[in-house]
Design an enzyme around this catalytic site. Structure first.
Site, PDB file in Angstrom:
ATOM      1  N   ILE A  13       1.039  -1.337  -0.009  1.00  0.00           N
ATOM      2  CA  ILE A  13      -0.149  -0.047  -0.134  1.00  0.00           C
ATOM      3  C   ILE A  13       0.930   1.180   0.016  1.00  0.00           C
ATOM      4  O   ILE A  13       0.817   1.928  -0.591  1.00  0.00           O
ATOM      5  CB  ILE A  13      -0.893  -0.109   1.270  1.00  0.00           C
ATOM      6  N   ALA A  83       4.718  -2.006   8.785  1.00  0.00           N
ATOM      7  CA  ALA A  83       4.160  -3.059   9.663  1.00  0.00           C
ATOM      8  C   ALA A  83       4.587  -4.519   9.439  1.00  0.00           C
ATOM      9  O   ALA A  83       4.745  -4.772   8.125  1.00  0.00           O
ATOM     10  CB  ALA A  83       2.733  -3.098   9.989  1.00  0.00           C
ATOM     11  N   THR A 134      -6.137  -1.480  10.236  1.00  0.00           N
ATOM     12  CA  THR A 134      -6.877  -2.564   9.593  1.00  0.00           C
ATOM     13  C   THR A 134      -8.577  -2.820  10.218  1.00  0.00           C
ATOM     14  O   THR A 134      -8.628  -2.360  11.615  1.00  0.00           O
ATOM     15  CB  THR A 134      -6.243  -3.955   9.625  1.00  0.00           C
ATOM     16  N   ASP A 135      -9.309  -3.171   9.692  1.00  0.00           N
ATOM     17  CA  ASP A 135     -10.627  -3.635   9.957  1.00  0.00           C
ATOM     18  C   ASP A 135     -10.655  -4.883  11.101  1.00  0.00           C
ATOM     19  O   ASP A 135     -11.609  -5.210  11.725  1.00  0.00           O
ATOM     20  CB  ASP A 135     -11.822  -3.843   9.067  1.00  0.00           C
ATOM     21  N   GLU A 136      -9.302  -5.247  10.631  1.00  0.00           N
ATOM     22  CA  GLU A 136      -9.247  -6.817  11.538  1.00  0.00           C
ATOM     23  C   GLU A 136      -9.386  -6.462  13.152  1.00  0.00           C
ATOM     24  O   GLU A 136      -9.441  -7.316  13.888  1.00  0.00           O
ATOM     25  CB  GLU A 136      -8.034  -7.559  11.176  1.00  0.00           C
ATOM     26  N   TYR A 159      -1.688 -10.837  14.708  1.00  0.00           N
ATOM     27  CA  TYR A 159      -1.638  -9.420  13.678  1.00  0.00           C
ATOM     28  C   TYR A 159      -2.437  -8.426  14.286  1.00  0.00           C
ATOM     29  O   TYR A 159      -2.024  -7.266  14.400  1.00  0.00           O
ATOM     30  CB  TYR A 159      -1.841 -10.127  12.346  1.00  0.00           C
ATOM     31  N   LYS A 163      -2.052  -4.677  15.890  1.00  0.00           N
ATOM     32  CA  LYS A 163      -2.406  -3.533  15.291  1.00  0.00           C
ATOM     33  C   LYS A 163      -3.208  -2.694  16.258  1.00  0.00           C
ATOM     34  O   LYS A 163      -3.459  -1.471  16.294  1.00  0.00           O
ATOM     35  CB  LYS A 163      -3.265  -3.725  13.914  1.00  0.00           C
ATOM     36  N   LYS A 198      -0.475 -13.063  -0.318  1.00  0.00           N
ATOM     37  CA  LYS A 198      -1.836 -12.643  -0.121  1.00  0.00           C
ATOM     38  C   LYS A 198      -2.597 -13.306  -1.044  1.00  0.00           C
ATOM     39  O   LYS A 198      -2.361 -13.444  -2.368  1.00  0.00           O
ATOM     40  CB  LYS A 198      -1.795 -10.874  -0.073  1.00  0.00           C
ATOM     41  N   VAL A 215      -7.806 -22.959  -0.875  1.00  0.00           N
ATOM     42  CA  VAL A 215      -8.895 -22.333  -0.405  1.00  0.00           C
ATOM     43  C   VAL A 215      -8.993 -22.660   1.150  1.00  0.00           C
ATOM     44  O   VAL A 215      -9.302 -23.947   1.261  1.00  0.00           O
ATOM     45  CB  VAL A 215     -10.115 -22.356  -1.099  1.00  0.00           C
TER      46      VAL A 215
HETATM   47  P1  NAD Z   1       3.383  -4.868   3.589  1.00  0.00           P
HETATM   48  O1  NAD Z   1       3.510  -5.980   4.274  1.00  0.00           O
HETATM   49  O2  NAD Z   1       3.077  -5.044   1.917  1.00  0.00           O
HETATM   50  O3  NAD Z   1       4.462  -3.646   3.706  1.00  0.00           O
HETATM   51  C1  NAD Z   1       5.085  -3.285   4.891  1.00  0.00           C
HETATM   52  C2  NAD Z   1       6.366  -2.407   4.506  1.00  0.00           C
HETATM   53  O4  NAD Z   1       6.599  -2.167   6.115  1.00  0.00           O
HETATM   54  C3  NAD Z   1       7.356  -3.375   4.057  1.00  0.00           C
HETATM   55  O5  NAD Z   1       7.805  -2.379   2.910  1.00  0.00           O
HETATM   56  C4  NAD Z   1       8.461  -3.612   5.100  1.00  0.00           C
HETATM   57  O6  NAD Z   1       9.708  -3.754   4.659  1.00  0.00           O
HETATM   58  C5  NAD Z   1       8.288  -2.167   5.879  1.00  0.00           C
HETATM   59  N1  NAD Z   1       8.533  -2.384   7.330  1.00  0.00           N
HETATM   60  C6  NAD Z   1       8.383  -3.726   8.187  1.00  0.00           C
HETATM   61  N2  NAD Z   1       8.705  -3.249   9.568  1.00  0.00           N
HETATM   62  C7  NAD Z   1       9.257  -2.149   9.137  1.00  0.00           C
HETATM   63  C8  NAD Z   1      10.007  -1.337  10.380  1.00  0.00           C
HETATM   64  N3  NAD Z   1      10.273  -1.854  11.670  1.00  0.00           N
HETATM   65  N4  NAD Z   1      10.402  -0.095   9.983  1.00  0.00           N
HETATM   66  C9  NAD Z   1      10.287   0.194   8.671  1.00  0.00           C
HETATM   67  N5  NAD Z   1       9.746  -0.292   7.598  1.00  0.00           N
HETATM   68  C10 NAD Z   1       9.310  -1.578   7.963  1.00  0.00           C
HETATM   69  O7  NAD Z   1       1.927  -4.363   4.095  1.00  0.00           O
HETATM   70  P2  NAD Z   1       0.609  -3.507   3.428  1.00  0.00           P
HETATM   71  O8  NAD Z   1      -0.067  -4.599   2.827  1.00  0.00           O
HETATM   72  O9  NAD Z   1       1.267  -2.499   2.348  1.00  0.00           O
HETATM   73  O10 NAD Z   1       0.093  -2.763   4.548  1.00  0.00           O
HETATM   74  C11 NAD Z   1       0.555  -1.289   4.714  1.00  0.00           C
HETATM   75  C12 NAD Z   1      -0.342  -1.149   6.084  1.00  0.00           C
HETATM   76  O11 NAD Z   1      -1.592  -1.007   5.908  1.00  0.00           O
HETATM   77  C13 NAD Z   1       0.134  -2.026   7.575  1.00  0.00           C
HETATM   78  O12 NAD Z   1       0.160  -1.205   8.613  1.00  0.00           O
HETATM   79  C14 NAD Z   1      -1.178  -2.939   7.444  1.00  0.00           C
HETATM   80  O13 NAD Z   1      -1.327  -3.296   8.821  1.00  0.00           O
HETATM   81  C15 NAD Z   1      -2.100  -2.021   6.929  1.00  0.00           C
HETATM   82  N6  NAD Z   1      -3.262  -2.765   6.473  1.00  0.00           N
HETATM   83  C16 NAD Z   1      -3.075  -3.515   5.182  1.00  0.00           C
HETATM   84  C17 NAD Z   1      -4.308  -4.189   4.599  1.00  0.00           C
HETATM   85  C18 NAD Z   1      -3.926  -4.934   3.284  1.00  0.00           C
HETATM   86  O14 NAD Z   1      -4.894  -5.560   2.869  1.00  0.00           O
HETATM   87  N7  NAD Z   1      -2.772  -5.036   2.922  1.00  0.00           N
HETATM   88  C19 NAD Z   1      -5.451  -3.859   5.032  1.00  0.00           C
HETATM   89  C20 NAD Z   1      -5.624  -3.308   6.228  1.00  0.00           C
HETATM   90  C21 NAD Z   1      -4.417  -2.671   6.930  1.00  0.00           C
END
Ligand code: NAD
Length: 351
Positions: A13, A83, A134-136, A159, A163, A198, A215
């Site tokens: 994201i 994260a 997240t909604d989780e 997880y 969060k 994912k 699945v």
């Molecule tokens: P992702 O796992 O693709 O990316 C996480 C990024 O954070 C990676 O680039 C990683 O290198 C970096 N990272 C991890 N630990 C770190 C640290 N200690 N210091 C600096 N960088 C660090 O995650 P995503 O899917 O892009 O999600 C981004 C955010 O959105 C997260 O906080 C996640 O909880 C939240 N989120 C994601 C989703 C989803 O569907 N992907 C849904 C709801 C919320």
């Protein structure tokens, strides 16, 4: 021109957010990312030399580094994507999730608070710390109802528990110290540049090469699907106009059972890349033992952000999934470099 200090911007994201903002202009971006397995420099190769972009390899928990970067770049906002994000990995090893998502976020908040206190009154009022969540955190729903911003927290996986803890710390930093925070809780994102562990990219890659499509359980778990660019725009709207201290739920109004998602991918791929033997990809679906603690249904009520910030999603599930399948077909080099691990060979060093 606003300066944003983005964390985790080499992930799915965050990477889309950085690319979207630089393409739209008006933002200078400093991206701090630890480049864990989920961080992929390939995603940002097109902006590596962009005048308004700076990448820093580092950890949100490194208070000395973060403080130095904040003092140097004087951002107008911190946007925290960093994260550990994969539920299955949190079941195998929760400690790392607590380290980054809880301890790391706390450290980032402390560094940001110190920086914020150095600003003059006007800049202090305009500053934002936006936390992406997240909604989780709300737990699991039955057949009815949707999560609102006032739904009680009931996280079920390590997880989501980590969060949830980070969300509470963000809230506390606003109420205790006055830090101007915003939190967004969004549903399942999908779209370009998502790591193929994912559901959607995993199924696309496996279906493309005619491998079994695993699945979980009966496949009837329901998720709300949010196209990643729609999410990025919601974050941008929250930064521009969100009320300080508030939480905004972001969803795609696109609840689908997992099995529906997988079957849709099969159909789209059958149309675009028919298998040589003429078989339909749905035959590749295999049901596997359910994930422990697998939440049954998530659904987001995003009416607050729609009403207050004039945001709404532009993609339906059908248009978004077709775009996503097409993106993966057109970007097989990006996928292959993730799958064979070569994307990790080019870790960018140096702060
Ligand atoms: P992702 O796992 O693709 O990316 C996480 C990024 O954070 C990676 O680039 C990683 O290198 C970096 N990272 C991890 N630990 C770190 C640290 N200690 N210091 C600096 N960088 C660090 O995650 P995503 O899917 O892009 O999600 C981004 C955010 O959105 C997260 O906080 C996640 O909880 C939240 N989120 C994601 C989703 C989803 O569907 N992907 C849904 C709801 C919320």
């Amino acid at each position: 021109m606003k300066t944003l200090f983005v964390t985790g911007g080499a992930g799915f994201i965050g990477g889309n957010f950085v690319l979207d903002l630089l393409a739209r202009g008006g933002y200078r971006i400093v991206n701090l990312d630890k480049l864990t397995y989920a961080g992929n420099p390939d995603t940002l190769s097109s902006v590596q030399a962009h005048a308004d972009y700076r990448f820093v390899h580092g950890d949100i928990g490194d208070a000395e580094l973060v403080s130095r970067l904040l003092a140097e770049h004087q951002p107008d906002a911190v946007v925290n994507f960093a994260a550990e994000s994969h539920v299955d990995r949190s079941i195998d090893g929760p400690a790392e999730f607590v380290q980054t998502n809880v301890v790391g976020t706390l450290s980032l908040l402390e560094s940001t608070l110190k920086f914020w206190r150095t600003l003059d009154e006007k800049r202090r009022a305009e500053f934002r710390f936006l936390h992406v969540s997240t909604d989780e955190v709300y737990g699991s729903l039955g057949a009815e109802g949707r999560f609102t911003e006032t739904t009680a927290y009931a996280p079920n996986s390590p997880y989501s528990a980590s969060k949830a803890a980070s969300d509470h710390l963000v809230r506390a930093f606003h109420h205790t110290y006055g830090l101007p925070t915003l939190t967004t809780n969004c549903s399942n994102n999908y779209g370009p540049f998502q790591f193929p562990e994912k559901l959607i990219p995993l199924m696309i890659q496996k279906a493309l090469t005619a491998q079994p499509l695993p699945v979980y359980g009966d496949g009837l778990n329901v998720r709300d699907w949010l196209f990643v660019t729609d999410h990025c725009r919601a974050i941008q709207r929250a930064l521009e106009a969100g009320r300080v201290g508030e939480v905004y739920n972001v969803g795609g109004d696109a609840e689908r059972e997992n099995i529906h998602v997988v079957k849709t991918i099969c159909t789209l791929l059958d149309e675009r890349r028919p298998l040589a033997d003429g078989k339909k990809r749905e035959a590749l679906i295999t049901y596997v033992k359910d994930r422990p603690g697998h939440d049954r249904r998530y659904a987001i009520d995003a009416s607050k952000i729609k009403r207050e910030l004039d945001w709404s999603q532009t993609e339906t599930f059908e248009s978004g999934i077709a775009r996503t399948v097409d993106w993966y077909l057109a970007n097989q080099t990006w996928c292959q470099r993730v799958l064979d691990g070569s994307y990790r060979g080019e870790r960018l060093g140096g702060a």
